[in-house]
Write a protein that holds these residues in place. Structure first.
Motif, short mmCIF file in Angstrom:
data_model
loop_
_atom_site.label_atom_id
_atom_site.label_comp_id
_atom_site.label_asym_id
_atom_site.label_seq_id
_atom_site.Cartn_x
_atom_site.Cartn_y
_atom_site.Cartn_z
N ALA A 25 -15.51 -22.94 5.77
CA ALA A 25 -16.96 -23.01 5.95
C ALA A 25 -17.68 -21.98 5.09
O ALA A 25 -18.87 -22.15 4.79
CB ALA A 25 -17.31 -22.80 7.41
N ASN A 26 -17.00 -20.94 4.65
CA ASN A 26 -17.62 -19.95 3.76
C ASN A 26 -18.00 -20.54 2.42
O ASN A 26 -18.79 -19.95 1.67
CB ASN A 26 -16.65 -18.78 3.55
N ALA A 27 -17.43 -21.71 2.09
CA ALA A 27 -17.74 -22.35 0.81
C ALA A 27 -19.15 -22.92 0.79
O ALA A 27 -19.72 -23.12 -0.29
CB ALA A 27 -16.72 -23.44 0.51
N GLY A 28 -19.72 -23.21 1.96
CA GLY A 28 -21.07 -23.76 2.01
C GLY A 28 -21.11 -25.27 2.07
O GLY A 28 -20.14 -25.96 1.76
N ARG A 29 -22.27 -25.78 2.50
CA ARG A 29 -22.42 -27.22 2.71
C ARG A 29 -22.27 -28.04 1.44
O ARG A 29 -21.73 -29.14 1.45
CB ARG A 29 -23.79 -27.47 3.36
N ASN A 30 -22.74 -27.51 0.31
CA ASN A 30 -22.76 -28.29 -0.93
C ASN A 30 -21.47 -28.17 -1.74
O ASN A 30 -21.46 -28.52 -2.92
CB ASN A 30 -23.94 -27.86 -1.80
N SER A 31 -20.42 -27.70 -1.12
CA SER A 31 -19.15 -27.56 -1.82
C SER A 31 -18.22 -28.72 -1.49
O SER A 31 -18.50 -29.56 -0.62
CB SER A 31 -18.48 -26.24 -1.42
N PHE A 66 -6.38 -22.76 -7.16
CA PHE A 66 -6.73 -22.98 -5.76
C PHE A 66 -6.41 -21.75 -4.92
O PHE A 66 -7.17 -21.35 -4.04
CB PHE A 66 -5.98 -24.20 -5.21
N SER A 67 -5.27 -21.13 -5.20
CA SER A 67 -4.88 -19.94 -4.46
C SER A 67 -5.89 -18.81 -4.65
O SER A 67 -6.25 -18.11 -3.70
CB SER A 67 -3.49 -19.48 -4.92
N ILE A 68 -6.39 -18.64 -5.88
CA ILE A 68 -7.38 -17.59 -6.16
C ILE A 68 -8.69 -17.88 -5.44
O ILE A 68 -9.30 -17.00 -4.83
CB ILE A 68 -7.61 -17.48 -7.68
N LEU A 69 -9.13 -19.13 -5.50
CA LEU A 69 -10.40 -19.50 -4.88
C LEU A 69 -10.32 -19.43 -3.36
O LEU A 69 -11.30 -19.05 -2.70
CB LEU A 69 -10.81 -20.90 -5.35
N LEU A 70 -9.17 -19.79 -2.81
CA LEU A 70 -9.01 -19.70 -1.35
C LEU A 70 -9.06 -18.24 -0.91
O LEU A 70 -9.67 -17.91 0.12
CB LEU A 70 -7.69 -20.36 -0.94
N ASP A 71 -8.44 -17.37 -1.68
CA ASP A 71 -8.49 -15.95 -1.36
C ASP A 71 -9.91 -15.41 -1.50
O ASP A 71 -10.32 -14.51 -0.74
CB ASP A 71 -7.54 -15.18 -2.28
N LEU A 72 -10.69 -15.95 -2.45
CA LEU A 72 -12.09 -15.57 -2.60
C LEU A 72 -12.88 -15.92 -1.34
O LEU A 72 -13.71 -15.13 -0.87
CB LEU A 72 -12.68 -16.26 -3.83
N LEU A 73 -12.62 -17.10 -0.77
CA LEU A 73 -13.31 -17.49 0.45
C LEU A 73 -12.88 -16.64 1.64
O LEU A 73 -13.67 -16.40 2.56
CB LEU A 73 -13.04 -18.97 0.74
N ARG A 74 -11.67 -16.17 1.62
CA ARG A 74 -11.18 -15.34 2.73
C ARG A 74 -11.75 -13.93 2.68
O ARG A 74 -12.14 -13.37 3.70
CB ARG A 74 -9.65 -15.26 2.66
#
Length: 447
Positions: A25-31, A66-74
């Protein structure tokens, strides 16, 4: 959205990742990930998975990114491992709708006193760079003679805009996808004027025409400015009576107004235009050395009236002070800041027509020897901070008294011929080596 205990698995390019709905959900609605939630920000039932690999949500993309971006959201932190090129990560971030997250993690909100040199790029034609303009999304465009080179926020160059040997006078971003360019009229032709170009393809979308006595006229377009209601302003010089400031609708490209130059005043040769949102007026400044004297005025297009003006004609000023090189309006303090060829700052009261310049200091802001080919100083105002280029550096002034608080400088490239602020970046163009620098504010530490 309530407390989410749902876990979800992804199979990305053959690698399995497990995370929570709260992280996504940290990615936002428009993601990309926003589509996994309903209107109440609850995870859609079809994505409630168990721990078996058969129920993974498959994405045929790069697993390392994907691993980098997922860690960014975390965590909100962005770390580049050596095996992942930045360009590849940006492409994947664009696919997932996370470019804004990546940008926020790379640099923080703009602050002139916290800027750090992020990168320097070399232009296409050494010594030929004349102007640089920051884009709203962190990119920029650079004028080289009759060419304009466009860079996106990742500093990847797009196809250039070629004006067919017409010298570029000014340029400005109409929006993140469009640039307006003003150019000189060529002798023996009806070229020149202004055009709106696509930043992705470099193609001309349409030209801005000037009409006088119901006839289309050729003209040279100069300084540009933009208002919040989608109007474009440009200084204009024609072959007959088209001297003044033209106004066009940014959406349709149609001319909607023209403020004609009055006798004894200079508008068509203006070096600087600035739209003042609070006063609903346009600042027009014609400066030395384009003219022997300096002319600064505020134009109200609603009444077709010059509501304020200042000139150094007949003023009891020294030779140094007469040579105003740049000017910028500071609405909050009801003043106009000017700078002379020795980098002294001065202020003119907007509440008094024809008042004198109050010079803030007679001490030279730059010490040491002058370069062989010094560039004229330029001014910019951004979120209450005043910036002034001075040979090979840019100084930052803060507070109501414009106190010098920091200075940006690097040794390569020679004097700074132009600089621009936008998209949380400062771009500085050097004259000798045609190098431009990108200054950014580091992101705040992640706790």
């Amino acid at each position: 959205m309530g407390i989410q205990k749902d876990r979800i698995k992804f199979n990305v390019g053959g690698r399995v990742f497990e995370t929570t709905a709260t992280t996504l959900a940290n990615a936002g609605r428009n993601s990309f990930f926003g589509a996994l939630f309903d209107e109440n920000w609850d995870l859609n039932s079809q994505f409630n998975t168990n721990n078996s690999n058969e129920d993974c949500f498959f994405i045929d993309r790069n697993p390392d990114c994907f691993s980098i971006l997922l860690d960014l959201l975390r965590t909100g932190d962005l770390n580049f491992p050596p095996n992942v090129p930045e360009r590849l990560l940006y492409r994947e971030a664009s696919f997932y709708g996370l470019l804004d997250h990546v940008r926020s993690a790379k640099w923080g909100p703009f602050d002139g006193n916290q800027l750090r040199l992020g990168r320097s790029l070399t232009g296409q034609a050494p010594g030929d760079g004349t102007a640089i303009r920051a884009g709203p999304d962190g990119g920029c465009c650079v004028a080289h003679g009759s060419m304009v080179h466009v860079y996106d926020w990742m500093l990847e160059e797009h196809p250039p805009m070629n004006l067919d040997y017409q010298r570029v006078n000014d340029m400005g971003w109409a929006d993140s996808e469009s640039v307006v360019i003003s150019a000189c009229e060529r002798l023996g032709s009806r070229d020149g004027g202004m055009g709106l170009f696509n930043t992705s393809s470099g193609e001309l979308r349409y030209k801005f025409q000037v009409s006088h006595d119901n006839q289309l006229k050729s003209y040279t377009a100069g300084a540009l400015s933009f208002s919040g209601d989608f109007k474009i302003f440009s200084s204009c010089k024609g072959r007959s009576n088209e001297y003044g400031i033209g106004v066009w609708d940014q959406v349709t490209g149609k001319q909607i107004d023209f403020f004609y130059e009055s006798p004894g005043w200079s508008l068509g040769d203006a070096d600087k235009l600035q739209w003042l949102h609070g006063r609903n007026c346009l600042l027009v400044a014609t400066l030395f050395p384009r003219k022997d004297n300096c002319y600064i005025s505020l134009l109200d297009f609603r009444e077709k009236n010059m509501v304020w003006c200042w000139s150094d004609i007949g003023a009891p000023l020294t030779v140094d002070e007469k040579r105003v090189r740049d000017a910028i309006a500071m609405e909050e303090s009801n003043s106009i800041c000017v700078v002379n060829e020795y980098e002294d700052l001065g202020f003119i009261d907007l509440r008094i027509t024809g008042g004198s310049v109050r010079w803030s200091s007679r001490s030279r802001l730059m010490k040491g020897n002058m370069p062989d080919e010094p560039c004229y100083p330029k001014l910019a105002l951004h979120e209450g901070q005043l910036f002034s280029s001075m040979n090979d550096s840019i100084s930052v002034f803060c507070g109501p008294d414009c106190v010098l608080t920091s200075r940006l400088r690097r040794s390569y490239g020679g004097s700074i011929c132009d600089f621009s602020i936008g998209g949380d970046r400062l771009f500085a163009l050097h004259s000798e080596e045609n190098v431009f620098d990108i200054w950014e504010t580091p992101p705040p530490p992640v706790i």
